[in-house]
Each structure stands twice: as structure tokens, then as C-alpha cells.
Design a protein around this motif. Sequence first.
Motif, short mmCIF file in Angstrom:
data_model
loop_
_atom_site.label_atom_id
_atom_site.label_comp_id
_atom_site.label_asym_id
_atom_site.label_seq_id
_atom_site.Cartn_x
_atom_site.Cartn_y
_atom_site.Cartn_z
N ASP A 175 0.81 -1.22 0.00
CA ASP A 175 0.00 0.00 0.00
C ASP A 175 0.85 1.27 0.00
O ASP A 175 0.55 2.24 -0.71
CB ASP A 175 -0.88 -0.05 1.25
N LEU A 176 1.94 1.24 0.78
CA LEU A 176 2.81 2.42 0.87
C LEU A 176 3.43 2.73 -0.50
O LEU A 176 3.53 3.90 -0.90
CB LEU A 176 3.92 2.14 1.90
N ALA A 177 3.82 1.68 -1.23
CA ALA A 177 4.41 1.86 -2.56
C ALA A 177 3.44 2.61 -3.47
O ALA A 177 3.81 3.57 -4.16
CB ALA A 177 4.74 0.50 -3.18
N VAL A 178 2.19 2.18 -3.43
CA VAL A 178 1.18 2.78 -4.30
C VAL A 178 0.95 4.24 -3.89
O VAL A 178 0.92 5.15 -4.72
CB VAL A 178 -0.13 1.97 -4.22
N GLN A 179 0.83 4.46 -2.59
CA GLN A 179 0.58 5.84 -2.13
C GLN A 179 1.77 6.73 -2.47
O GLN A 179 1.59 7.89 -2.86
CB GLN A 179 0.31 5.83 -0.63
N GLN A 180 2.99 6.19 -2.31
CA GLN A 180 4.18 7.00 -2.64
C GLN A 180 4.26 7.30 -4.13
O GLN A 180 4.75 8.36 -4.51
CB GLN A 180 5.46 6.30 -2.18
N GLY A 211 -2.61 -5.09 -4.12
CA GLY A 211 -2.95 -6.43 -3.66
C GLY A 211 -2.12 -7.44 -4.43
O GLY A 211 -1.23 -7.08 -5.21
N ASP A 212 -2.45 -8.71 -4.20
CA ASP A 212 -1.67 -9.82 -4.76
C ASP A 212 -2.00 -10.03 -6.25
O ASP A 212 -3.18 -10.14 -6.60
CB ASP A 212 -2.03 -11.08 -3.96
N THR A 236 -10.77 3.49 -4.36
CA THR A 236 -12.00 2.72 -4.17
C THR A 236 -11.61 1.26 -3.90
O THR A 236 -10.47 0.87 -4.12
CB THR A 236 -12.90 2.74 -5.44
N SER A 237 -12.58 0.46 -3.46
CA SER A 237 -12.31 -0.97 -3.25
C SER A 237 -12.75 -1.74 -4.48
O SER A 237 -13.78 -1.44 -5.06
CB SER A 237 -13.09 -1.50 -2.06
N ALA A 238 -11.92 -2.70 -4.91
CA ALA A 238 -12.28 -3.56 -6.03
C ALA A 238 -12.04 -4.99 -5.57
O ALA A 238 -10.93 -5.48 -5.62
CB ALA A 238 -11.43 -3.24 -7.25
N ASP A 239 -13.10 -5.65 -5.07
CA ASP A 239 -12.98 -6.97 -4.44
C ASP A 239 -11.91 -6.89 -3.35
O ASP A 239 -11.94 -6.01 -2.52
CB ASP A 239 -12.66 -8.06 -5.48
N GLU A 240 -10.89 -7.76 -3.43
CA GLU A 240 -9.90 -7.73 -2.34
C GLU A 240 -8.76 -6.75 -2.63
O GLU A 240 -7.84 -6.62 -1.82
CB GLU A 240 -9.36 -9.13 -2.05
N HIS A 241 -8.79 -6.09 -3.76
CA HIS A 241 -7.77 -5.09 -4.07
C HIS A 241 -8.29 -3.69 -3.80
O HIS A 241 -9.48 -3.42 -3.90
CB HIS A 241 -7.35 -5.20 -5.54
N GLN A 242 -7.35 -2.81 -3.47
CA GLN A 242 -7.68 -1.38 -3.40
C GLN A 242 -7.31 -0.78 -4.75
O GLN A 242 -6.24 -1.07 -5.29
CB GLN A 242 -6.87 -0.69 -2.29
N HIS A 243 -8.19 0.05 -5.26
CA HIS A 243 -7.98 0.62 -6.59
C HIS A 243 -7.70 2.12 -6.42
O HIS A 243 -8.56 2.87 -5.97
CB HIS A 243 -9.23 0.39 -7.43
N TYR A 244 -6.48 2.51 -6.79
CA TYR A 244 -6.08 3.93 -6.74
C TYR A 244 -5.98 4.40 -8.18
O TYR A 244 -5.28 3.78 -8.98
CB TYR A 244 -4.71 4.09 -6.09
#
Length: 218
Positions: free
Chosen positions: A69-74, A104-105, A86-94
Motif C-alpha cells: 500500500d505504501l508503494a502505491v501511495q508513494q 494487492g496480490d 476505491t475498493s475492487a474486491d480484495e484489491h484497493q484501486h487507486y
Amino acid sequence: MDPHFWHDKWHQQQIGFHQQQINPFLAHYWPQLALPAASRVFVPLCGKSLDMCFLAEQGHQVIGCELNDLAVQQFFSDNQLAMTRTSADEHQHYHTEQISLYQGDIFSLDPRITADVAGFYDRAALIAWPEEMRLAYVRQLASLLPPGCVGLLITLDYPQEALNGPPFAVSPTWIEAHCSEDFEIQLLDCQDVLADNPRFINKGVAWLNEAAYLLRRK
Ligand SMILES: C[S@@+](CC[C@H](N)C(=O)[O-])C[C@H]1O[C@@H](n2cnc3c(N)ncnc32)[C@H](O)[C@@H]1O
């Protein structure tokens, strides 16, 4: 690779794999893929790679998948991009208008997300997996990509016994033996990059090759 390994690396900001410049092979060879500007391009295990900015600058819609998550936010904060989450099933969608990162995985990424990509870019993703998990990754990547999709794969190869990965050494022979079932493969370039990699020099690694391949999903 245990997910904790990568979460720890990001938490401690031990991200030596992250490049401050666009990868030279990407800049040089991406035009050879001849993808229309508006094509959708998948970047597996994307980290916060600036290479995604290069791909967006070509006009592509970029779709990344990253565990941490930190990688994506950075990625968004470093590049001063305002994103929506937003949430997309078990992944967070940025996402911004042009860049969509799924946190996510990769093994549980909904295949509908990548069903219509025309291109992909793998730098430091294949080589992030130890030998025993690498083939499963190749199969998962192939299952996410539609037939005809073209991509650039960038690998490192070196005497594996000299160093513990990641990055893990992946030879042209391994690529041919394990990727040719799913991909047509063309070796584009291979250069000795030892002089640019002090970590490898300090460990006494005798040689270090960076290679670029053009892959086409069969
Ligand atoms: C060596 S880094 C490369 C990052 C990026 N491709 C680059 O060139 O900077 C590998 C990345 O894969 C991510 N990763 C590891 N396992 C993953 C998984 N199962 N699904 C998605 N991402 C994963 C890690 O968090 C890490 O950021």
C-alpha cells in the motif's frame, strides 16, 4: 516470496530496486512495440516505478498491480498526482484518469481488469521471484494477458551462487525453456551493467547482464 518480505522492505524504505530515472531499455525499445497511444498497458509488480510515468507520457492507459500500500501511495504523492481510492474486491484501486493501480496480490487480480490490455511491461517483476515461484508467476501473467498482447521484459542475469536474491538471476535459457509455451520471444539487447551496480561489485559478482526481450502472448 513471502509477502512480509516486501512489506518490510517498503516499511523500512529499503528499495534499492527503485530507479530514479526512466529505464534506458524502456525508453529505447518501447517504440518497437508500435502500440497505439491510447493502448492499455499492464505493469505487474509495479512498485512506484517512474517507468509508469513514461508509459503514461506515451499516451497509454497504465494499469499496475502492487502488493504494498505504501508503494502505491508513494507513487502518487512522489509524482504529485491527485488520485481517487476505491475498493475492487480484495484489491484497493487507486486511480487518476490515466493511471490505475490495484494494490494487492497479482495472483488474485480479477482477470477482467487486464482482459483488454494491448501491452505489458515487466521490469524487476519476473526477477523478483525465486526459482520455485517464478514459473507460477509466468503462468499467472500469461493468464492475465490476452492473445496478441506485446510486452517488454527486462531481466538480470549473474552467477546466482555469488549473491542471494532478489533480484534473482534469470538466464536467456530459462526464458526460452519456461516462457515459450505462452509467449513468442525475441531477445532485443543484453548489456553488462556490473559497473553501475556497486552492490554486485562489493559482493565480488563476476558479471551482471541486463537483458531486454520483446514478448508476444500466443
Ligand atoms: C523488485 S520490486 C520491482 C518494482 C518495480 N517493478 C520497479 O521496477 O521498481 C518488486 C515489487 O513487487 C511487489 N510484489 C511482490 N509480490 C507481489 C505480489 N504477489 N503481487 C503484487 N506485487 C507484488 C513488491 O512489493 C515490490 O514492490
